[in-house]
Design a protein around this motif. Structure first.
Motif, short mmCIF file in Angstrom:
data_model
loop_
_atom_site.label_atom_id
_atom_site.label_comp_id
_atom_site.label_asym_id
_atom_site.label_seq_id
_atom_site.Cartn_x
_atom_site.Cartn_y
_atom_site.Cartn_z
N LEU A 165 0.82 -1.21 0.00
CA LEU A 165 0.00 0.00 0.00
C LEU A 165 0.85 1.26 0.00
N THR A 166 1.89 1.28 0.80
CA THR A 166 2.72 2.49 0.91
C THR A 166 3.71 2.63 -0.25
N GLY A 167 3.91 1.54 -1.00
CA GLY A 167 4.86 1.61 -2.10
C GLY A 167 4.45 2.60 -3.17
N THR A 168 3.13 2.71 -3.44
CA THR A 168 2.66 3.62 -4.49
C THR A 168 3.03 5.07 -4.24
N PRO A 169 2.72 5.64 -3.05
CA PRO A 169 3.15 7.04 -2.84
C PRO A 169 4.67 7.20 -2.83
N ILE A 170 5.39 6.18 -2.36
CA ILE A 170 6.86 6.27 -2.40
C ILE A 170 7.35 6.30 -3.84
N TYR A 171 6.85 5.37 -4.67
CA TYR A 171 7.25 5.35 -6.07
C TYR A 171 6.87 6.65 -6.77
N SER A 172 5.67 7.18 -6.47
CA SER A 172 5.21 8.39 -7.15
C SER A 172 6.11 9.57 -6.84
N GLN A 173 6.57 9.67 -5.61
CA GLN A 173 7.48 10.75 -5.25
C GLN A 173 8.85 10.56 -5.89
N LEU A 174 9.31 9.33 -5.94
CA LEU A 174 10.63 9.07 -6.51
C LEU A 174 10.64 9.17 -8.02
N LEU A 175 9.51 8.85 -8.65
CA LEU A 175 9.41 8.94 -10.11
C LEU A 175 9.32 10.39 -10.60
N TRP A 176 8.84 11.28 -9.74
CA TRP A 176 8.59 12.66 -10.18
C TRP A 176 9.90 13.39 -10.46
N PRO A 177 10.02 14.15 -11.59
CA PRO A 177 9.01 14.17 -12.65
C PRO A 177 9.18 13.04 -13.66
N THR A 178 10.44 12.65 -13.95
CA THR A 178 10.66 11.57 -14.93
C THR A 178 11.78 10.63 -14.50
N SER A 179 12.26 10.74 -13.31
CA SER A 179 13.41 9.94 -12.89
C SER A 179 13.03 8.49 -12.68
N GLN A 180 13.80 7.59 -13.30
CA GLN A 180 13.56 6.16 -13.13
C GLN A 180 14.58 5.51 -12.20
N TRP A 181 15.76 6.09 -12.08
CA TRP A 181 16.78 5.43 -11.29
C TRP A 181 16.47 5.48 -9.80
N ARG A 182 15.79 6.53 -9.34
CA ARG A 182 15.53 6.65 -7.91
C ARG A 182 14.59 5.56 -7.38
N PRO A 183 13.41 5.30 -8.00
CA PRO A 183 12.58 4.21 -7.50
C PRO A 183 13.22 2.84 -7.64
N ILE A 184 14.05 2.67 -8.70
CA ILE A 184 14.74 1.39 -8.87
C ILE A 184 15.79 1.21 -7.79
N ALA A 185 16.52 2.29 -7.48
CA ALA A 185 17.51 2.20 -6.41
C ALA A 185 16.85 1.92 -5.07
N PHE A 186 15.72 2.57 -4.83
CA PHE A 186 14.99 2.31 -3.59
C PHE A 186 14.52 0.85 -3.53
N SER A 187 13.93 0.38 -4.63
CA SER A 187 13.37 -0.98 -4.65
C SER A 187 14.46 -2.03 -4.49
N ALA A 188 15.57 -1.85 -5.20
CA ALA A 188 16.61 -2.88 -5.22
C ALA A 188 17.50 -2.82 -3.99
N VAL A 189 17.95 -1.63 -3.63
CA VAL A 189 18.95 -1.51 -2.57
C VAL A 189 18.31 -1.34 -1.20
N ALA A 190 17.52 -0.28 -1.05
CA ALA A 190 16.95 0.01 0.27
C ALA A 190 15.91 -1.02 0.69
N ALA A 191 15.18 -1.58 -0.26
CA ALA A 191 14.08 -2.47 0.10
C ALA A 191 14.48 -3.95 0.03
N MET A 192 14.68 -4.47 -1.20
CA MET A 192 14.88 -5.91 -1.34
C MET A 192 16.18 -6.41 -0.73
N THR A 193 17.24 -5.63 -0.83
CA THR A 193 18.50 -6.07 -0.22
C THR A 193 18.36 -6.15 1.30
N THR A 194 17.67 -5.18 1.88
CA THR A 194 17.42 -5.24 3.33
C THR A 194 16.61 -6.47 3.70
#
Length: 424
Positions: free
Chosen positions: A374-403
Motif C-alpha cells: 500500500l505504501t509503495g505507491t506514494p513512495i514510487y510516485s514521489q521518486l518517479l517525479w518528474p521523470t526519474s527512473q533510477w531513484r525508485p529502482i535504487a529504492f526498490s533494489a537496494v533500500a528495500a529488497m536487499t534489506t
C-alpha cells in the motif's frame, strides 16, 4: 516465550490417500489462478485506465496497490479462520465476493471512475482473493506432509499463471475491437468456470479421509497466539524481511508496463510484458521447491531473495530495447516466482509443533507485508517525479529488497542455531 519448533523433515507422519491430496492441489491451483492470479495481473490495467479516463499512471497505481494490499491484509483473519477449521466457508465466501466484484465491474459502465474501478475492483476483488489465497496454501501442508514444499510451489504457480493468461485475454480482446466491458465479461466467464470446477473438485473429496484434517477444532482448543509469533525472532525476521521485499518486488509489476511505453515501445509489446514477467515466474515456482528438497528450503529462499535486487538494479537500466526488456522480465520473474513459492514453505519449516497453526503464521507475515504494497505507491510516485527512473529502482533494489534478503539471512542463521543443521 518463543514457540517450540520441530525438525522440518519430521512434520507429519501420516498423509491422506494420494488421490485426495492431488484433487485438493488441483482445486487450489484453479482457485488461486482465477482469483489471486487475476488480481496479480493488475499492472495491465494501468494503461487502459489512464487512456480511457485521462488520469495519470501514478493515480492509477493506487488501484493495483489497494487491491494487492487487501489480498495480503485479509490473509491474517483468513489464516486464523482456516486454523479454526473454516476452510470451506472461506473458499465459498471468498469466491462469491471475487466474482461479484468482477460482475459489478462489467455491468456498471455508467458509474463514476472511483466507484466503478477503485471500489469494485480493489476492495471486492482484493478481499475475495485474500480469503482464498492463504487457506489454500496452508491446506497443502496438512495434506502433503513432508512433500508440502513442492505442493505449495504448484499451488503458488497459479498466481503467475493467472498473471500471464488474463493480460493476454485483455490485450487480444481490446486489440480486436472489443470494449472494456466485453473483455471483463470473458475474464468473468473463465473465473466463474474455474472457481466452480475448484469447488466441485474439493467437495468431491470432502467425504474422504482427508477431510478429517480440515474439521473445525473442538470448542475451547487453544490456538497459537499472535504474541507467541511476535516474540519469535526467526519468524519476525522473515515477516519483516517480507515487508521490505514487497516494497521492491511490486514496483516492477505495477510500473514496468508504463515505463516500457515511456521508452517508445509498441503498445502490444507493453501489454505482453506483464505476461512475460509472470510467465517466467511459473518455472521458478515449480523448480525451486523441487530443488529445495535437496538444497534446503531456507537456503534457496534466501538465495532467491538476494538475486531479485541484483537483477532489478543491474538489468533494468540497460533494458531499453525489446530484447533487453524481455531478458530482464524473464530473469526477474523467475526469481520472484522462486521467492513467492518458497515463502509459505519457510513457514512450514518454522511451524509450531501443533499441527494446524500454519494459516495464522502465514497470515500474520503476509499482513505485515501488505503495508509495503500500500505504501509503495506514494513512495514510487514521489521518486518517479518528474521523470526519474533510477531513484525508485535504487529504492526498490537496494533500500528495500536487499534489506529484506539480509533479514532472511539473519533468520536462517537463527534457525541454524535452533535446529542444529545447515539443511533448512
Amino acid at each position: 516465550m518463543s514457540a517450540q519448533y520441530h525438525d522440518p523433515n519430521q512434520r507429519l507422519s501420516t498423509s491422506p490417500p494420494r488421490s485426495d491430496a492431488w484433487m485438493t492441489l488441483f482445486s487450489a491451483w484453479l482457485a488461486i489462478t482465477t482469483t489471486s492470479g487475476y488480481a496479480f495481473s493488475v499492472g495491465v490495467y494501468q494503461d487502459i485506465y489512464s487512456r480511457e479516463h485521462d488520469t495519470s499512471v501514478i493515480s492509477e497505481g493506487w488501484i493495483g496497490a489497494t487491491q494487492l494490499f487487501l489480498m495480503l491484509a485479509v490473509s491474517l483473519p483468513a489464516g486464523m479462520q482456516h486454523d479454526s477449521g473454516q476452510f470451506l466457508s472461506l473458499f465459498q465466501v471468498g469466491s462469491i465476493i471475487f466474482v461479484l466484484g468482477l460482475l459489478i465491474l462489467m455491468i456498471n459502465e455508467s458509474a463514476a471512475f472511483y466507484v466503478k474501478f477503485f471500489y469494485m475492483q480493489s476492495i471486492l476483488m482484493g478481499v475475495g482473493a485474500g480469503m482464498v489465497y492463504v487457506p489454500f496454501l496452508a491446506v497443502q501442508a496438512d495434506l502433503w506432509g513432508h512433500r508440502s514444499t513442492p505442493a505449495m510451489g504448484i499451488a503458488s504457480s497459479g498466481l503467475f499463471v493467472g498473471g500471464t493468461v488474463f493480460p493476454i485475454i485483455q490485450e487480444k480482446m481490446l486489440h480486436n475491437g472489443a470494449v472494456f466491458a466485453q473483455s471483463v465479461r470473458v475474464s468473468l466467464l473463465f473465473t466463474f468456470i474455474g472457481l466452480l470446477v475448484a469447488i466441485i473438485c474439493y467437495i468431491t473429496e470432502s467425504d474422504s479421509d482427508a477431510s478429517e484434517l480440515l474439521q473445525p477444532r473442538p470448542a475451547g482448543e487453544k490456538l497459537t497466539s499472535l504474541k507467541e509469533l511476535l516474540t519469535d525472532a526467526p519468524y519476525m525476521c522473515v515477516a519483516i524481511g517480507g515487508l521490505f521485499m514487497n516494497w521492491g518486488i511490486y514496483f516492477a509489476y505495477i510500473y514496468l508496463q508504463p515505463l516500457v511505453l515511456d521508452h517508445g515501445k509498441d503498445q502490444s509489446f507493453a501489454f505482453h510484458i506483464i505476461s512475460i514477467l509472470s510467465g517466467a515466474a511459473i518455472p521458478g515456482c515449480i523448480l525451486s521447491p523441487l530443488a529445495a528438497e535437496k538444497l534446503g528450503t531456507m537456503n534457496l529462499f534466501t538465495a532467491s531473495a538476494f538475486c531479485c535486487p541484483v537483477i532489478l538494479a543491474w538489468a533494468f537500466f540497460p533494458a531499453t530495447s525489446i530484447s533487453g526488456v524481455v531478458v530482464f522480465a524473464t530473469l526477474f520473474g523467475f526469481f520472484v516466482g522462486a521467492w513467492f513459492s518458497l515463502l509459505p514453505a519457510v513457514f512450514v519449516n518454522m511451524r509450531n509443533s501443533t499441527v494446524r497453526e500454519l494459516g495464522t503464521q502465514m497470515g500474520l507475515a503476509f499482513a505485515v507485508g501488505s503495508v509495503a504494497v500500500l505504501t509503495g505507491t506514494p513512495i514510487y510516485s514521489q521518486l518517479l517525479w518528474p521523470t526519474s527512473q533510477w531513484r525508485p529502482i535504487a529504492f526498490s533494489a537496494v533500500a528495500a529488497m536487499t534489506t529484506g534478503a539480509i533479514l532472511f539471512l539473519a533468520a536462517r542463521q537463527l534457525m541454524v542455531r535452533r535446529m542444529g543443521t545447515q539443511m533448512l
